[in-house]
Write an enzyme that holds these catalytic residues in place. Structure first.
Site, PDB file in Angstrom:
ATOM      1  N   SER A  91       0.791  -1.231   0.000  1.00  0.00           N
ATOM      2  CA  SER A  91       0.000   0.000   0.000  1.00  0.00           C
ATOM      3  C   SER A  91       0.822   1.280   0.000  1.00  0.00           C
ATOM      4  O   SER A  91       0.248   2.372  -0.095  1.00  0.00           O
ATOM      5  CB  SER A  91      -0.951   0.007   1.196  1.00  0.00           C
ATOM      6  N   SER A 151      -5.891   3.729   4.030  1.00  0.00           N
ATOM      7  CA  SER A 151      -5.403   2.667   3.144  1.00  0.00           C
ATOM      8  C   SER A 151      -6.534   1.847   2.534  1.00  0.00           C
ATOM      9  O   SER A 151      -6.422   0.627   2.370  1.00  0.00           O
ATOM     10  CB  SER A 151      -4.410   1.752   3.869  1.00  0.00           C
ATOM     11  N   GLU A 187      -4.859  -4.228  -6.150  1.00  0.00           N
ATOM     12  CA  GLU A 187      -5.310  -4.662  -4.839  1.00  0.00           C
ATOM     13  C   GLU A 187      -6.415  -5.710  -5.006  1.00  0.00           C
ATOM     14  O   GLU A 187      -7.282  -5.558  -5.855  1.00  0.00           O
ATOM     15  CB  GLU A 187      -5.883  -3.470  -4.047  1.00  0.00           C
ATOM     16  N   LYS A 255       3.117   6.721   4.804  1.00  0.00           N
ATOM     17  CA  LYS A 255       2.229   5.742   4.175  1.00  0.00           C
ATOM     18  C   LYS A 255       2.762   4.359   4.491  1.00  0.00           C
ATOM     19  O   LYS A 255       3.939   4.060   4.265  1.00  0.00           O
ATOM     20  CB  LYS A 255       2.155   5.934   2.651  1.00  0.00           C
ATOM     21  N   THR A 256       1.883   3.521   5.008  1.00  0.00           N
ATOM     22  CA  THR A 256       2.262   2.174   5.428  1.00  0.00           C
ATOM     23  C   THR A 256       1.814   1.123   4.415  1.00  0.00           C
ATOM     24  O   THR A 256       1.044   1.384   3.497  1.00  0.00           O
ATOM     25  CB  THR A 256       1.620   1.840   6.781  1.00  0.00           C
ATOM     26  N   GLY A 257       2.287  -0.101   4.639  1.00  0.00           N
ATOM     27  CA  GLY A 257       1.835  -1.278   3.905  1.00  0.00           C
ATOM     28  C   GLY A 257       2.013  -2.496   4.785  1.00  0.00           C
ATOM     29  O   GLY A 257       2.958  -2.556   5.578  1.00  0.00           O
TER      30      GLY A 257
END
EC number: 3.5.2.6
Length: 310
Positions: A91, A151, A187, A255-257
């Protein structure tokens, strides 16, 4: 004004990718659109970075493979560990997708106020905002907000459609000078994170360079840069990762994933009081498919970064 988010035609995607490759991939500088950006994605760049033995110790204690790249944009000082190794992108692509759209469509054009319609059949797992807006649709601005701050995966897919799919997104990275990162799937298929699979991957150095170009550099105009920063600062998913390792008085956007194999990913731009921004990418992954992500590892690696940069 409304329209449906339909993918670019295959020929359009090929032309976009070919143009970007021809213009930017052979040099690691890009003068595409506004500004010239140097993207440090090669070994020759990261070999001069500080290598701190504490990162290897964190790998030993956590059982994860850890990748780190950080740069103080004021002093130019960098810190790196496995900075040129591939890790899942997951993400973290969502902030870059919004940056690419801001680059193509300045806010003054009204593009981000247009409504995108999608069907219930297009909803994918973890879509807390888009699943409530099927009947009304969402503006491009709202899709970016949902994709970055919570997200939302369907929002991410709608943004990819506007860019021409994964291929078009990758072409946008090439036009920044990033010859490394790649997005191959949508996604939520892009979250498999299989060890050794190069699909949907990046490196800490490349990811940090992309966010630096869009958030700190001159690729975007000031209004667009401020908007991207605002979305990243408003993110709600990264409190226990990079943010947890930074001083409380720093402004942070990230921004994470969190794909499979216990992968914990975070890329951030941090603004220390009275200093130039610091860009940090901390990526980790494990060998077991059902392993849990180690948020504390990212926080501790960030503390090492802050200490090493001074």
């Amino acid at each position: 004004m409304t329209f449906s988010a339909l993918p670019f035609r295959r020929a359009d995607r090929r032309r976009l990718l070919a143009a970007a490759l021809a213009a930017c991939a052979l040099t690691l500088t890009a003068a595409c659109d506004s500004g010239t950006v140097t993207v440090p994605v090669t070994d020759s760049v990261t070999t001069s970075a500080v290598a701190d033995p504490r990162f290897a110790e964190l790998e030993t204690t956590s059982g994860a493979r850890l990748g780190v790249f950080a740069v103080d944009t004021g002093s130019g000082r960098t810190v790196a560990h496995r900075a040129d190794e591939r890790f899942p992108m997951a993400s973290t692509f969502k902030g870059l997708a919004c940056g690419a759209l801001l680059r193509e469509h300045p806010l003054s054009t009204g593009y981000f106020d247009q409504v995108i319609h999608y069907s219930a059949a297009e909803l994918v797992e973890y879509s807390p905002v888009t699943e409530t807006r099927v009947e009304t649709g969402m503006t491009v601005r709202e899709l970016c907000d949902a994709a970055i701050t919570v997200s939302d995966n369907t929002a991410g897919n709608q943004l990819l459609k506007l860019l021409g799919g994964p291929e078009g997104f990758t072409a946008s990275l090439r036009s920044l000078g990033d010859a490394t990162s790649r997005l191959d799937r949508w996604e939520t298929d892009l979250n498999t994170a299989i060890p050794g699979d190069e699909r949907d991957t990046t490196t800490p150095a490349a990811l940090a360079a992309d966010y630096r170009a869009l958030v700190v550099g001159d690729v975007l105009g000031a209004p667009e840069r401020d908007q991207l920063k605002a979305w990243l600062v408003a993110n709600t998913t990264g409190a226990t990762r990079i943010r947890a390792g930074l001083p409380a008085d720093w402004t942070v956007g990230d921004k994470t994933g969190s794909p499979a194999y216990g992968s914990a990913l975070d890329v951030a731009v941090a603004w220390p009081p009275g200093r130039a921004p610091i860009v940090i990418a901390v990526l980790s992954t494990k060998s077991e498919q059902d392993a849990e992500p180690d948020n504390a590892l990212l926080a501790e690696a960030t503390r090492v970064v802050v200490d090493a940069l001074g």
